[in-house]
Design a protein around this motif. Structure first.
Motif, PDB file in Angstrom:
ATOM      1  N   LYS A 311       0.814  -1.211   0.000  1.00  0.00           N
ATOM      2  CA  LYS A 311       0.000   0.000   0.000  1.00  0.00           C
ATOM      3  C   LYS A 311       0.857   1.275   0.000  1.00  0.00           C
ATOM      4  CE  LYS A 311      -3.836  -2.228   2.432  1.00  0.00           C
ATOM      5  NZ  LYS A 311      -4.649  -2.283   3.667  1.00  0.00           N
ATOM      6  N   LEU A 312       2.100   1.197   0.529  1.00  0.00           N
ATOM      7  CA  LEU A 312       2.943   2.386   0.645  1.00  0.00           C
ATOM      8  C   LEU A 312       4.155   2.333  -0.287  1.00  0.00           C
ATOM      9  CD1 LEU A 312       2.933   2.794   4.546  1.00  0.00           C
ATOM     10  CD2 LEU A 312       1.459   3.916   2.878  1.00  0.00           C
ATOM     11  N   GLY A 313       4.085   1.523  -1.326  1.00  0.00           N
ATOM     12  CA  GLY A 313       5.231   1.385  -2.234  1.00  0.00           C
ATOM     13  C   GLY A 313       5.583   2.673  -2.947  1.00  0.00           C
ATOM     14  N   SER A 314       4.586   3.468  -3.339  1.00  0.00           N
ATOM     15  CA  SER A 314       4.849   4.690  -4.116  1.00  0.00           C
ATOM     16  C   SER A 314       5.559   5.736  -3.260  1.00  0.00           C
ATOM     17  CB  SER A 314       3.539   5.261  -4.654  1.00  0.00           C
ATOM     18  OG  SER A 314       2.646   5.540  -3.580  1.00  0.00           O
ATOM     19  N   ILE A 315       5.111   5.923  -2.029  1.00  0.00           N
ATOM     20  CA  ILE A 315       5.753   6.929  -1.183  1.00  0.00           C
ATOM     21  C   ILE A 315       7.150   6.487  -0.756  1.00  0.00           C
ATOM     22  CG2 ILE A 315       4.792   6.058   1.000  1.00  0.00           C
ATOM     23  CD1 ILE A 315       4.510   8.958   1.887  1.00  0.00           C
ATOM     24  N   THR A 321      14.128   8.213  -3.933  1.00  0.00           N
ATOM     25  CA  THR A 321      14.549   9.135  -4.998  1.00  0.00           C
ATOM     26  C   THR A 321      15.064  10.450  -4.413  1.00  0.00           C
ATOM     27  OG1 THR A 321      12.922   8.174  -6.512  1.00  0.00           O
ATOM     28  CG2 THR A 321      13.798  10.354  -7.088  1.00  0.00           C
ATOM     29  N   ARG A 322      14.313  10.994  -3.441  1.00  0.00           N
ATOM     30  CA  ARG A 322      14.719  12.259  -2.829  1.00  0.00           C
ATOM     31  C   ARG A 322      16.014  12.100  -2.024  1.00  0.00           C
ATOM     32  NH1 ARG A 322      11.157  16.485  -2.692  1.00  0.00           N
ATOM     33  NH2 ARG A 322       9.054  16.081  -3.502  1.00  0.00           N
ATOM     34  N   THR A 352       8.444  11.907   7.337  1.00  0.00           N
ATOM     35  CA  THR A 352       7.448  12.049   8.411  1.00  0.00           C
ATOM     36  C   THR A 352       6.081  11.565   7.956  1.00  0.00           C
ATOM     37  OG1 THR A 352       8.634  13.959   9.301  1.00  0.00           O
ATOM     38  CG2 THR A 352       6.336  13.697   9.961  1.00  0.00           C
ATOM     39  N   ARG A 353       5.716  11.954   6.711  1.00  0.00           N
ATOM     40  CA  ARG A 353       4.426  11.493   6.177  1.00  0.00           C
ATOM     41  C   ARG A 353       4.402   9.974   6.037  1.00  0.00           C
ATOM     42  NH1 ARG A 353       2.493  11.559   0.751  1.00  0.00           N
ATOM     43  NH2 ARG A 353       4.384  12.656   0.127  1.00  0.00           N
ATOM     44  N   TYR A 354       5.495   9.407   5.584  1.00  0.00           N
ATOM     45  CA  TYR A 354       5.593   7.950   5.443  1.00  0.00           C
ATOM     46  C   TYR A 354       5.474   7.255   6.814  1.00  0.00           C
ATOM     47  CZ  TYR A 354       7.652   3.341   4.687  1.00  0.00           C
ATOM     48  OH  TYR A 354       7.882   1.985   4.670  1.00  0.00           O
TER      49      TYR A 354
END
Length: 808
Positions: A311-315, A321-322, A352-354
């Motif tokens: 569910k969290l693969g994209s973030i 990347t960052r 933090t969001r992750y």
């Protein structure tokens, strides 16, 4: 066709509703019939419940209030109640009621100086006033509460186990809705002891929570201390090497671009070492947690981890990347560059969001699984967080490792002495920075260990209750009423199953049958009602005859020589005492038959019943006599060819009777077959000789012609037939005007009567019931069987609309 179908459906619905109403009425009748026994059951049950309430020790519950808190990054999450916190609070409630917590509480109580004054350990007894009174009359004191005899306990472990079980049974935990609060209490017959036990339980659970949470910080503190010690040795060694090199080569500092390169290399290597130190600490914590998890919990953790990562693969990809971009800028421009700082802030925001999303997803997956206890719930959640952290640290370490390789390539471009000096300077700087970083982590772990207060806070100690929980007898009364109700239902059901006889007239009304008259039962040499001894004898003979009837139905054999009548039974006649209740009841029956069909008077009537020895022959002879006394020419035909009784009642010869005529060649019957009796206008056609096939004879065409012939020669003809369950009487029913059924209370079976009512043909031909009542009558006047209930009031002319007065 449609109207006909609808009419059939309406009739079917009406019959079903009537059937339901009859069943309800029958149930109500059964209850009314046994009302005194039911009242006795309720009285005894309520009395026992009240006595039990009086001797039961009071249950005081002093309540303490606990607040369950959870570690959270947001203060909002700490105070806001949601489904996740509800699930966690439920698990705390389960833990409080668990055996381990009860055992720890008992151990704390054993250490307490108040141990020797606690009822829990049997040092203090509660005795109610009623128990003190009853104990004087009992051979042993069975009213005291259950105590543990320490002399019989073999060892300390067994004693502790028994006390633990007792403590666990006394603990009560209640959740306060939509809060993280728990109300806990420990029951005791003494209010002050309940306060002490409850407060002890609160302190034990809070200490357990602190110990459970501080264990991981203690383990981390030991691990970081060992790492710091090794790093201190490394700092000392690198400083010595650097100092020796500077002395030998007389090089004391770097200048220009080499100094700048040293700063970049030292910063990158120190960051890499810091990341690796965090990785080793996290890995050590993960190993510690996995030792505490079961295989089932590990499998559940793996499944949840896969779901969260999906569910969290994209973030997660965005973070990597960052971070790659940030490490590249650090290597090019340094960490003090404004662009690098901006990238750092952006990277921290995404992380933090992750972290927030991963926490939420993990908690949701665990709550959905719902397969773990509270303690495992926390461990699994922490394990997943550490695994997530390890994945991020592994990626960061890889990025900084590549940066280190790039820096190594740049160092190799320098002259040899500068390379060696730069490397020694770098190692010394990195060692010192790593040491400082580990020292900070050690200080953090010590602060966490010292400041750990657990997840449980006591916000309200237990206070002394003034009223016990079981102070009101209402619960005992309600329970007793419910139990008495079920007991009464069981009693009625069993009683009705064991005794299927008719108990009162209500049964006939529920079946749609009219009770035309109630006949008092009298027996030989005593003009009284049925006695208890006589009732017992009739039960015996009824049982015997019932068995023989079943044998007859199966084998088809004759019952003539096998069925036994009651040897004390006799057949009285109303002419013996015309002013008796017995005679009056037949005058009532006669009136009911007269007015049953006014326009088309009854000419031929079958007198039958449901069982052998029920009294139908006595009814037949006396109703015939009642009509004969009114001036009518009456004939009794004894059609009971198996067990003929009419010739015995009137003291006449059996032969030259019905069977003789039916087997003769005569086309019509002559007067020689009609035997006169001692009553004027009353004649008897006896049964005649015994024959092997009475059902075939009574169903013959000659018998049908005889019935028609007798209608023209007598005012009324009464046929004394066998019970209707035999085919003899059933065949005659097609050729007579009606059937008068006889039944006896406490003798006739309800099942057979219901079968008669269920038969549409028989029910349409049944005129009513002549009920024989063996109960004792009132000892005066015509109260019950005279002009009162069964006289001109109920079964006389009032009920059937015949008028108010009529002479016999």
């Amino acid at each position: 066709m449609t109207e006909y179908t609808e009419r059939q459906n309406d009739e079917s619905d009406f019959e079903q509703s009537q059937g339901s109403e009859l069943r309800i009425k029958e149930i109500i009748g059964n209850i009314k019939r046994r009302k005194y026994t039911i009242l006795l059951i309720f009285f005894l049950t309520l009395s026992i419940a009240y006595i039990n309430f009086k001797i039961t020790p009071p249950q005081y519950r002093a309540q303490a209030i606990l607040l369950i808190t959870r570690t959270s990054n947001s203060p909002y999450d700490t105070f806001f109640f949601n489904s996740q916190s509800e699930s966690e609070t439920k698990k705390d409630a389960e833990l409080l009621k668990s055996m381990p917590i009860a055992e720890l509480t008992v151990q704390e109580l054993i250490k307490s100086p108040q141990r020797d004054s606690l009822e829990f350990f049997g040092k203090r007894n509660y005795r109610s006033h009623l128990s003190l009174l009853l104990s004087k009359f009992l051979p042993f004191n069975r009213l005291e509460g259950k105590k543990i005899n320490l002399k019989k306990v073999q060892n300390a472990e067994e004693s502790l186990r028994q006390y633990t079980v007792q403590m666990n049974s006394r603990i009560q935990v209640n959740m306060v809705r939509e809060t993280n609060l728990l109300k806990i209490s420990v029951v005791s017959p003494f209010p002050d002891e309940s306060v002490f036990l409850t407060n002890t339980l609160s302190r034990v659970y809070r200490s357990t929570s602190i110990k459970r949470n501080s264990e991981k910080y203690f383990q981390t503190n030991l691990y970081v201390s060992s790492m710091l010690e090794e790093q201190g040795k490394e700092v000392e060694q690198t400083d010595k090497l650097l100092a020796q090199y500077m002395k030998d080569n007389e090089i004391y500092e770097l200048t220009g671009n080499v100094q700048q390169l040293l700063g970049q290399v030292s910063e990158a290597d120190a960051k890499y070492n810091e990341i690796m130190a965090e990785y080793h600490i996290a890995q050590n914590n993960l190993n510690f947690l996995e030792k505490k998890l079961s295989e089932t919990d590990k499998v559940l953790s793996s499944q949840i981890s896969q779901n969260v990562n999906a569910k969290l693969g994209s973030i997660l990809e965005e973070i990597r990347t960052r971070e790659s971009e940030y490490v590249r800028l650090v290597s090019e421009k340094g960490s003090d560059n404004s662009e690098v700082k901006t990238k750092k802030q952006q990277l921290d925001g995404v992380k933090t969001r992750y972290e927030q999303l991963s926490r939420s997803k993990i908690a949701g997956e665990i709550g959905f699984a719902g397969k773990t206890q509270k303690n495992n719930f926390d461990l699994i959640s922490e394990k997943l967080q550490i695994e997530r952290k390890l994945n991020n640290l592994t990626f960061s370490a890889g990025e900084y490792s590549r940066l280190k390789e790039s820096n190594e390539a740049r160092i190799k471009l320098l002259p040899k002495k500068q390379q060696e000096f730069l490397k020694l300077q770098r190692d010394a700087d990195v060692s010192r920075k790593t040491y400082i970083s580990l020292k900070e982590k050690l200080d953090q772990s010590r602060i966490m260990l010292a400041s750990e207060v657990g997840e449980v806070s006591i916000i309200g100690n237990a206070f002394r209750p003034s009223v016990p929980d079981n102070s009101s007898p209402l619960n005992s009364i309600i329970s007793a009423l419910v139990f008495a109700g079920f007991l009464s239902i069981g009693y009625v059901f069993i009683a009705e199953s064991l005794d299927g006889t008719v108990k009162d007239e209500l049964f006939f009304r529920n079946c749609g049958l009219h009770t035309m008259a109630v006949i008092p039962f009298i027996f030989q040499n005593n003009n009284q009602n049925f006695s208890e001894t006589q009732s017992a004898l009739n039960v015996f003979y009824r049982f015997k005859n019932r068995v023989l009837k079943k044998i007859y139905r199966v084998t088809g054999q004759s019952l003539t020589s096998r069925i036994s009548a009651n040897p004390t039974r006799f057949s009285p006649l109303l002419t013996e005492k015309l002013s008796s209740r017995f005679a009056e009841s037949f005058r009532m029956l006669r009136s009911a038959l007269i007015f049953n069909r006014i326009d088309d008077p009854l000419k031929t009537v079958i007198i039958s019943g449901t069982a052998i020895g029920e009294g139908k022959s006595t009814i037949c002879s006396n109703i015939a006599a009642a009509f004969a006394l009114s001036g009518k020419k009456i004939l009794i035909v004894d059609c009971d060819l198996r067990l003929a009784m009419q010739h015995n009642i009137f003291t006449l010869q059996r032969e030259q009777g019905l069977s003789d005529y039916l087997f003769s060649e005569q086309k019509t019957i002559d007067d020689s077959y009609f035997k006169p009796t001692t009553i004027d206008n009353l004649f008897l056609l006896t049964a005649g000789k015994k024959i092997p096939n009475p059902n075939e004879v009574l169903g013959s065409e000659k018998m049908h012609d005889l019935i028609k012939e007798l209608e023209g020669r007598f005012d009324k003809v009464f046929f004394d037939t066998p019970p209707l369950f035999l085919s003899d009487a059933a065949q005659l029913a097609h050729y007579v005007d009606g059937i008068l059924l006889t039944a006896r209370l406490n003798y006739s079976e309800r099942r057979i009567l219901k079968e008669y009512v269920a038969d549409g043909f028989l029910k349409s031909h049944i005129l009513g019931i002549a009920l024989i009542d063996p109960r004792k009558p009132k000892p005066y006047g015509y109260g019950k069987y005279g002009y009162g209930k069964y006289g001109y009031g109920k079964y006389g002319y009032g009920k059937y609309g015949y008028g108010e007065n009529q002479e016999s």
